[in-house]
Design a protein around this motif. Structure first.
Motif, PDB file in Angstrom:
ATOM      1  N   ALA A 151      -9.946  -0.960 -12.571  1.00 26.93           N
ATOM      2  CA  ALA A 151     -11.219  -1.245 -12.267  1.00 26.93           C
ATOM      3  C   ALA A 151     -11.850  -0.441 -10.953  1.00 26.93           C
ATOM      4  O   ALA A 151     -12.826  -0.294 -10.615  1.00 26.93           O
ATOM      5  CB  ALA A 151     -11.295  -2.718 -11.674  1.00 26.93           C
ATOM      6  N   LYS A 152     -10.512   0.287 -10.529  1.00 28.89           N
ATOM      7  CA  LYS A 152     -10.848   1.186  -9.228  1.00 28.89           C
ATOM      8  C   LYS A 152     -10.899   2.587  -9.692  1.00 28.89           C
ATOM      9  O   LYS A 152     -11.036   3.590  -8.761  1.00 28.89           O
ATOM     10  CB  LYS A 152      -9.743   0.759  -8.010  1.00 28.89           C
ATOM     11  N   SER A 192     -12.498   6.170 -10.927  1.00 29.37           N
ATOM     12  CA  SER A 192     -13.761   6.659 -10.871  1.00 29.37           C
ATOM     13  C   SER A 192     -13.900   7.515 -12.158  1.00 29.37           C
ATOM     14  O   SER A 192     -13.176   7.680 -12.868  1.00 29.37           O
ATOM     15  CB  SER A 192     -13.818   7.897  -9.647  1.00 29.37           C
ATOM     16  N   SER A 198     -12.071  10.377 -13.146  1.00 30.54           N
ATOM     17  CA  SER A 198     -10.458  10.390 -12.888  1.00 30.54           C
ATOM     18  C   SER A 198      -9.799  11.205 -14.210  1.00 30.54           C
ATOM     19  O   SER A 198     -10.300  11.124 -15.087  1.00 30.54           O
ATOM     20  CB  SER A 198     -10.070   8.847 -13.221  1.00 30.54           C
ATOM     21  N   PRO A 252      -5.092   4.422  -8.127  1.00 33.94           N
ATOM     22  CA  PRO A 252      -5.070   4.126  -9.516  1.00 33.94           C
ATOM     23  C   PRO A 252      -4.189   4.858 -10.644  1.00 33.94           C
ATOM     24  O   PRO A 252      -3.473   4.395 -11.597  1.00 33.94           O
ATOM     25  CB  PRO A 252      -6.463   3.448 -10.204  1.00 33.94           C
ATOM     26  N   HIS A 280       0.839  -1.130  -0.064  1.00 38.15           N
ATOM     27  CA  HIS A 280      -0.081  -0.136  -0.046  1.00 38.15           C
ATOM     28  C   HIS A 280       0.681   1.328   0.116  1.00 38.15           C
ATOM     29  O   HIS A 280       0.391   2.354   0.395  1.00 38.15           O
ATOM     30  CB  HIS A 280      -0.881   0.044   1.209  1.00 38.15           C
ATOM     31  N   GLU A 287      -6.477  -4.389 -12.877  1.00 42.54           N
ATOM     32  CA  GLU A 287      -6.757  -4.328 -11.433  1.00 42.54           C
ATOM     33  C   GLU A 287      -6.938  -2.775 -10.871  1.00 42.54           C
ATOM     34  O   GLU A 287      -7.981  -2.459 -10.160  1.00 42.54           O
ATOM     35  CB  GLU A 287      -5.824  -5.256 -10.329  1.00 42.54           C
ATOM     36  N   ALA A 288      -6.088  -2.038 -11.325  1.00 43.70           N
ATOM     37  CA  ALA A 288      -6.170  -0.659 -11.056  1.00 43.70           C
ATOM     38  C   ALA A 288      -7.235   0.130 -11.844  1.00 43.70           C
ATOM     39  O   ALA A 288      -7.822   1.032 -11.233  1.00 43.70           O
ATOM     40  CB  ALA A 288      -4.721  -0.033 -11.244  1.00 43.70           C
TER      41      ALA A 288
END
Length: 262
Positions: A134-135, A137, A140, A53, A48, A131-132
């Motif tokens: 998908a997060k 907004s 963005s 993203p 973390h 994966e990034a």
């Protein structure tokens, strides 16, 4: 390829410090450098240090571009041949020694490992991007930073799928499943090679576990793992075949690792 930071001593020699190294050797240092960068990016995401993203995706795209450029540059010094499967009229079978319509032959046993390291890295980079993404907004800033982000992600997926297919194309050579000839045309025969089985474990795992790869590719990878395990005596391959059948192999491995730590 772990999700831990790579030790400093594993870093390749930067290009500006390669000096009088032959170009062919310098390229191998470049491969090491890029693989270490990918290891460190995965580690930063897992612990973390990198969360947003908007921070992850540009780095992943940059690494994808670097891996693609290096792959193309390697060709001049480490060429390989792509040979078509002649006369295949039956449908694909998991028992086939060659997946699909072609396979690769290389100048020596070291070369496919270089390429498979990059192919595996391409699959992992695409995984990071997806994966990034998908997060993200809907608002963005990346949507305005990239002309067509959705298209770039699709192109990344296509590149990862091609990498998986090319890993499969290297398997017959690594396992000695095809008749090999010297430059003078003399046949030097074929034999299963345990060393080839060992070096294929991780790249073939990545190829067979690719979520959007054809089912035929996964089934073929499972069959090859069973061959490596039973015929070549590498028992880890039997375990990997079983995990591939269960689906989501790398997710299962991560779950098992976390359980062990608890």
């Amino acid at each position: 390829m772990t999700s831990s930071r790579a030790p400093q001593f594993l870093q390749g020699i930067p290009r500006e410090q390669q000096g009088c190294l032959p170009k062919s050797e310098g390229l191998l240092e470049d491969v090491t450098t890029l693989l270490v960068k990918l290891c460190n990016l995965r580690a930063e995401i897992e612990d973390h240090s990198l969360v947003l993203p908007e921070d992850i995706i540009p780095q992943a795209f940059a690494q994808e571009k670097d891996f693609t450029a290096l792959y193309n540059e390697l060709w001049e010094y480490y060429p390989y041949k792509t040979l078509a499967v002649i006369g295949r009229e039956t449908p694909l079978s998991p028992a086939d020694e060659v997946y699909g319509k072609y396979y690769h032959t290389y100048t020596d046993y070291f070369v496919p490992n270089i390429y498979n390291a990059i192919r595996g890295a391409r699959i992992l980079v695409t995984e990071i991007i997806e994966e990034a993404a998908a997060k993200l907004s809907p608002s963005s800033p990346l949507y305005s930073q990239y002309d067509n982000l959705s298209l770039l992600i699709e192109q990344s997926r296509a590149g990862a799928l091609q990498a998986a297919i090319d890993i499969c194309a290297s398997v017959p050579y690594d396992l000695g499943s095809i008749e090999m000839k010297r430059e003078d045309g003399a046949n030097i025969g074929r034999s299963g090679r345990a060393l080839g089985g060992y070096v294929l474990l991780w790249p073939l795992c990545l190829a067979g576990d690719l979520p959007y790869a054809p089912t035929s590719l996964r089934d073929w990878a499972i069959n090859r793992f069973e061959y490596i395990g039973r015929a070549l005596g590498i028992k880890q391959a039997i375990w990997m075949a079983a995990l591939l059948r269960m689906g989501g192999m790398r997710a299962l491995l991560t779950t098992l690792r976390i359980s062990d730590e608890d």
